[in-house]
Design an enzyme around this catalytic site. Structure first.
Site, PDB file in Angstrom:
ATOM      1  N   LYS A 111      -0.266  32.671 -35.121  1.00  0.00           N
ATOM      2  CA  LYS A 111       0.450  32.062 -36.168  1.00  0.00           C
ATOM      3  C   LYS A 111      -0.710  30.562 -36.353  1.00  0.00           C
ATOM      4  CE  LYS A 111       3.952  28.705 -37.932  1.00  0.00           C
ATOM      5  NZ  LYS A 111       5.365  28.235 -37.780  1.00  0.00           N
ATOM      6  N   GLY A 139      10.502  21.373 -41.113  1.00  0.00           N
ATOM      7  CA  GLY A 139      11.624  20.499 -40.528  1.00  0.00           C
ATOM      8  C   GLY A 139      12.285  19.733 -41.668  1.00  0.00           C
ATOM      9  N   ALA A 165       8.410  27.559 -43.098  1.00  0.00           N
ATOM     10  CA  ALA A 165       8.747  25.998 -43.191  1.00  0.00           C
ATOM     11  C   ALA A 165       9.419  25.518 -44.531  1.00  0.00           C
ATOM     12  CB  ALA A 165       7.514  25.352 -43.201  1.00  0.00           C
ATOM     13  N   GLY A 166      10.508  24.824 -44.067  1.00  0.00           N
ATOM     14  CA  GLY A 166      11.189  23.808 -45.055  1.00  0.00           C
ATOM     15  C   GLY A 166      12.603  24.654 -45.552  1.00  0.00           C
ATOM     16  N   ASN A 215      12.992  27.687 -37.730  1.00  0.00           N
ATOM     17  CA  ASN A 215      13.196  27.196 -36.426  1.00  0.00           C
ATOM     18  C   ASN A 215      14.381  26.152 -36.619  1.00  0.00           C
ATOM     19  OD1 ASN A 215      11.023  26.232 -33.741  1.00  0.00           O
ATOM     20  ND2 ASN A 215      13.035  25.975 -33.811  1.00  0.00           N
ATOM     21  N   THR A 216      13.852  24.742 -37.030  1.00  0.00           N
ATOM     22  CA  THR A 216      14.946  23.919 -36.857  1.00  0.00           C
ATOM     23  C   THR A 216      16.053  24.036 -37.712  1.00  0.00           C
ATOM     24  OG1 THR A 216      12.877  22.300 -37.240  1.00  0.00           O
ATOM     25  CG2 THR A 216      14.986  21.382 -37.489  1.00  0.00           C
TER      26      THR A 216
END
EC number: 2.8.1.10
Lengths: 65, 258
Positions: free
Chosen positions: B97, B158, B185-186, B207-208
């Site tokens: 990645k 995040g 992301a986001g 993830n977050t």
């Protein structure tokens, strides 16, 4: 011999990269090493001679996203 | 239908990051409950003589999933290429990645360095998953550099803001019809993931939003279901919005009361 290992200055005598890992008590197949910004493969560590001022990075798997 | 990424078929459309979980056990539970088949991991300076990395690596291996190492935190092509090579050494995978960060506050990719790194890594046999912007031209350059997957952001990493530019994401889908597109992301909540899957995206990387949830394992499952719902809806064909009302009950045969 002055070395920088993972950003920290060390005064240590190590003939090659494998010696350095042993002296610093690093062990495991999952470690990746680079000297002065170039990858040193696992099998090349014992023949990769270190010299004064070398910058060594020792990385291992960590959490990431 | 399975999703094929560089020759590997996966049935889960969720890729999960491994950072910021309250504990390794909760990470493992979130991975199991999400049914994800791909997790992202990182490489960092080892401080515990190999023991910290070793314990984490064992945990990941025990999960029995594909590992997608990242180059998180790299700010130049040179740094990212070296990190990728070190990751290949550790994880014995050609997947990477590719992240090359260009802006401190937004963590927006530096697309110039990204394309440069993708070219170098492609020529050295890596299979690159580039974290990129939602820019069509950058997408084209990455494909020309040999990438066979694109991972556009939908909002800053995040931030949990969800898709900020749906027209741009739609354009990428329309333009890169046969390229696996993964939103990276986001994403903040399951409905964000459903939205991008309804647009026709192939998968979502998170993830977050999972790791920082009150109950990460439950949230992982919620995301898995939201992603599946969006994908099924896309395949089923959705009603387009219109300006006027349309009665859903037939008018003919209605009783007449006068």
């Amino acid at each position: 011999m002055k070395l920088t290992v993972n950003g920290e200055a060390l005064e240590l005598d190590a003939g090659n990269l494998a010696d350095l890992l042993a002296k610093l008590d690093y062990e495991g197949d999952w470690l990746a090493t680079a000297v002065n910004g170039e990858l040193v493969h696992r099998e090349e560590r014992s023949t990769h001679h270190l010299k004064e001022g070398d910058r060594i990075e020792i990385l291992s798997p960590m959490q990431g996203g | 239908m399975a999703l094929e990424l560089y020759g590997k078929a996966v049935s889960s459309r969720l890729l999960l990051g491994t950072a910021r979980y309250p504990s390794p056990a909760i990470l493992a539970e979130a991975v199991r409950r999400s049914k994800t088949e791909i997790v992202t991991v990182s490489l960092r300076r080892e401080t515990a003589g190999g023991k910290a990395g070793g314990a984490f690596f064992q945990l990941i291996r025990d999960l029995g999933v594909h590992v997608l190492p990242n180059t998180a935190g790299c700010h130049s092509a040179r740094e990212a290429v070296l990190t990728a090579k070190m990751a290949r050494e550790v994880f014995s995978t050609t997947w990477i990645k590719l992240e090359v960060i260009g802006h401190h506050d937004t963590l927006q990719p530096d697309v110039f360095e990204l394309v440069e790194a993708a070219k170098i890594l492609g020529s050295e046999g890596f299979e690159v998953f580039p974290y990129t912007t939602d820019d069509l031209v950058v997408g084209e350059k990455l494909l020309a550099a040999g990438c066979r997957v694109l991972m556009p952001w939908c909002a800053p990493i995040g931030s949990a803001m969800g898709p900020q530019n749906l027209p741009a994401l739609k354009s990428m889908r329309a333009e890169f019809r046969d390229v696996p597109l993964i939103v990276d992301a986001g994403i903040g909540r399951p409905s964000h993931a459903t939205t991008v899957m309804e647009l026709g995206y192939d998968a979502v990387l998170l993830n977050t939003a999972v790791a920082s949830a009150g109950d990460p394992a439950a949230m992982a499952e919620a995301f898995a279901k939201a992603i599946e719902a969006g994908q099924i809806a896309r395949q089923a064909g959705m009603l387009e919005p219109r300006d006027m009302a349309v009665p859903s009950t037939p008018v003919i045969g209605k009783g007449v009361f006068v």
